[in-house]
Design a protein around this motif. Sequence first.
Motif, PDB file in Angstrom:
ATOM      1  N   LEU A   1      14.865  -8.482  -0.283  1.00 58.65           N
ATOM      2  CA  LEU A   1      14.492  -8.685  -1.685  1.00 58.65           C
ATOM      3  C   LEU A   1      13.122  -9.335  -1.837  1.00 58.65           C
ATOM      4  O   LEU A   1      12.515  -9.261  -2.908  1.00 58.65           O
ATOM      5  N   ALA A   2      12.635  -9.983  -0.790  1.00 54.55           N
ATOM      6  CA  ALA A   2      11.320 -10.626  -0.867  1.00 54.55           C
ATOM      7  C   ALA A   2      10.218  -9.595  -0.660  1.00 54.55           C
ATOM      8  O   ALA A   2      10.323  -8.722   0.204  1.00 54.55           O
ATOM      9  N   GLU A   3       9.169  -9.685  -1.458  1.00 52.78           N
ATOM     10  CA  GLU A   3       8.031  -8.778  -1.312  1.00 52.78           C
ATOM     11  C   GLU A   3       7.049  -9.385  -0.320  1.00 52.78           C
ATOM     12  O   GLU A   3       6.552 -10.494  -0.514  1.00 52.78           O
ATOM     13  N   THR A   4       6.770  -8.671   0.752  1.00 52.34           N
ATOM     14  CA  THR A   4       5.896  -9.194   1.792  1.00 52.34           C
ATOM     15  C   THR A   4       4.431  -9.090   1.382  1.00 52.34           C
ATOM     16  O   THR A   4       4.074  -8.334   0.471  1.00 52.34           O
ATOM     17  N   ALA A   5       3.587  -9.840   2.064  1.00 57.14           N
ATOM     18  CA  ALA A   5       2.157  -9.835   1.779  1.00 57.14           C
ATOM     19  C   ALA A   5       1.564  -8.449   2.047  1.00 57.14           C
ATOM     20  O   ALA A   5       1.994  -7.737   2.946  1.00 57.14           O
ATOM     21  N   GLY A   6       0.573  -8.104   1.266  1.00 55.67           N
ATOM     22  CA  GLY A   6      -0.104  -6.829   1.451  1.00 55.67           C
ATOM     23  C   GLY A   6       0.514  -5.669   0.692  1.00 55.67           C
ATOM     24  O   GLY A   6       0.157  -4.509   0.935  1.00 55.67           O
ATOM     25  N   ALA A   7       1.429  -5.957  -0.241  1.00 57.16           N
ATOM     26  CA  ALA A   7       2.099  -4.878  -0.975  1.00 57.16           C
ATOM     27  C   ALA A   7       1.102  -4.051  -1.789  1.00 57.16           C
ATOM     28  O   ALA A   7       1.180  -2.817  -1.815  1.00 57.16           O
ATOM     29  N   ASP A   8       0.165  -4.724  -2.434  1.00 56.93           N
ATOM     30  CA  ASP A   8      -0.808  -4.000  -3.272  1.00 56.93           C
ATOM     31  C   ASP A   8      -1.654  -3.041  -2.430  1.00 56.93           C
ATOM     32  O   ASP A   8      -1.892  -1.890  -2.823  1.00 56.93           O
ATOM     33  N   GLU A   9      -2.112  -3.508  -1.282  1.00 59.70           N
ATOM     34  CA  GLU A   9      -2.945  -2.663  -0.426  1.00 59.70           C
ATOM     35  C   GLU A   9      -2.164  -1.459   0.096  1.00 59.70           C
ATOM     36  O   GLU A   9      -2.703  -0.344   0.196  1.00 59.70           O
ATOM     37  N   ARG A  10      -0.905  -1.664   0.427  1.00 60.19           N
ATOM     38  CA  ARG A  10      -0.086  -0.541   0.904  1.00 60.19           C
ATOM     39  C   ARG A  10       0.102   0.502  -0.191  1.00 60.19           C
ATOM     40  O   ARG A  10       0.040   1.713   0.063  1.00 60.19           O
ATOM     41  N   LEU A  11       0.310   0.048  -1.410  1.00 59.74           N
ATOM     42  CA  LEU A  11       0.466   0.987  -2.518  1.00 59.74           C
ATOM     43  C   LEU A  11      -0.841   1.724  -2.808  1.00 59.74           C
ATOM     44  O   LEU A  11      -0.845   2.926  -3.080  1.00 59.74           O
TER      45      LEU A  11
ATOM     46  N   LEU B   1      -1.723   5.701  -2.699  1.00 57.99           N
ATOM     47  CA  LEU B   1      -2.349   6.367  -3.841  1.00 57.99           C
ATOM     48  C   LEU B   1      -3.687   7.010  -3.476  1.00 57.99           C
ATOM     49  O   LEU B   1      -4.300   7.662  -4.314  1.00 57.99           O
ATOM     50  N   GLY B   2      -4.133   6.823  -2.246  1.00 56.43           N
ATOM     51  CA  GLY B   2      -5.371   7.440  -1.802  1.00 56.43           C
ATOM     52  C   GLY B   2      -6.620   6.661  -2.123  1.00 56.43           C
ATOM     53  O   GLY B   2      -7.732   7.192  -2.011  1.00 56.43           O
ATOM     54  N   LEU B   3      -6.475   5.395  -2.525  1.00 56.08           N
ATOM     55  CA  LEU B   3      -7.635   4.580  -2.874  1.00 56.08           C
ATOM     56  C   LEU B   3      -8.115   3.695  -1.735  1.00 56.08           C
ATOM     57  O   LEU B   3      -9.106   2.993  -1.869  1.00 56.08           O
ATOM     58  N   ARG B   4      -7.387   3.691  -0.642  1.00 52.43           N
ATOM     59  CA  ARG B   4      -7.790   2.923   0.531  1.00 52.43           C
ATOM     60  C   ARG B   4      -7.680   3.834   1.757  1.00 52.43           C
ATOM     61  O   ARG B   4      -6.580   4.115   2.236  1.00 52.43           O
ATOM     62  N   GLY B   5      -8.825   4.317   2.243  1.00 55.45           N
ATOM     63  CA  GLY B   5      -8.800   5.190   3.401  1.00 55.45           C
ATOM     64  C   GLY B   5      -8.180   6.529   3.072  1.00 55.45           C
ATOM     65  O   GLY B   5      -8.160   6.978   1.920  1.00 55.45           O
ATOM     66  N   SER B   6      -7.695   7.223   4.091  1.00 55.97           N
ATOM     67  CA  SER B   6      -7.076   8.532   3.880  1.00 55.97           C
ATOM     68  C   SER B   6      -5.614   8.370   3.519  1.00 55.97           C
ATOM     69  O   SER B   6      -4.921   7.501   4.047  1.00 55.97           O
ATOM     70  N   ARG B   7      -5.169   9.206   2.609  1.00 61.50           N
ATOM     71  CA  ARG B   7      -3.781   9.145   2.161  1.00 61.50           C
ATOM     72  C   ARG B   7      -2.860   9.633   3.271  1.00 61.50           C
ATOM     73  O   ARG B   7      -3.085  10.684   3.856  1.00 61.50           O
TER      74      ARG B   7
END
Length: 325
Positions: free
Chosen positions: A260-270, A274-280
């Motif tokens: 249930l806990a959201e780990t660090a780096g969730a935004d970057e993984r999303l 979404l194709g906004l960080r490196g290759s999808r």
Amino acid sequence: MALVIGPSRVGKTTLIRLLEERLLAQAKSQMERDASFIPFASITAAGPNASRFDWRTYYRAILRGLQDPFVDGKIARIRERELREAMETALLQRRPIALIVDEAHHLAKTSSGRYLQDQLDHLKYFENLTGVSHLLVGTYELRPFRKINAQLACRSVDIHFPRYDAAHEEEAQAFRSVLWALQRQLPVEQEPQLVDQWEFLYARSIGCVGLVKMHLNRALALALTEKKKTVTLSHLRKTALPEARVELALRDALESETELAETAGADERLLTLLGLRGSRPASSQQMQEKDQSSSPSSALRPGKRGPGRDEIGGGVSSDEQDRAG
């Protein structure tokens, strides 16, 4: 739809009672103006036959919560569809703010072969039809409800009601405060010093106040049986849950808390998805198509002919030609 999830005996039912009191206080003026308005219906999903979930029992419980005068009348057997329609009509007429369902993890127990997604789709249908939100309250067995499909995942809100985690000093202090309040309420001649034994009580309750209360009730009964003036550490030890049972509950809590806990780096993984960080990252379908295209064409299934014509005549040996001549 909201999911209130927490370990057993953490205080979820007490939370429901407090919520009901607050809803009644907030809706008091509206109830005085409109006699048909009922601010909530509160039910328990686990009925007498708790081994399975039954929609008929569910409909009847909601009708009772909405004060339907005919739900328990001595009439001929009512079909499930008629009960459902009666419940839908009552929700539209009474206009409650929410339906509160305790022990909601029993929704996953069915006897008619329905899957969990079917059960939640059923609730979603009621919400769309009546505009009344469901508040599902249950143990960590509710975890699968969160990710049954993408649509339901985006339509529900998770509310984690965790145990006290004494690894954080502020929560350890809160747990000690609870023990101090409980020791003052025990009906014995001398007030027991529970706070002095807080680590032992914490270990045997994993930080769930409901488990502490059950433990104290057992210890108090033993002390009264022995005609002692107070509850001692000896009474607490003799009535504590065995280590194996506590460990089972603790492992379930730790595993659930991690999920249930959201780990660090969730935004970057999303953002990467979404194709906004490196290759999808490639989808599973794309990976499957790539595997199929890269496999050698000569790798055929046994008994399957390859493409093209068979050679005629060229494969006959000279010895066979002499015998044929």
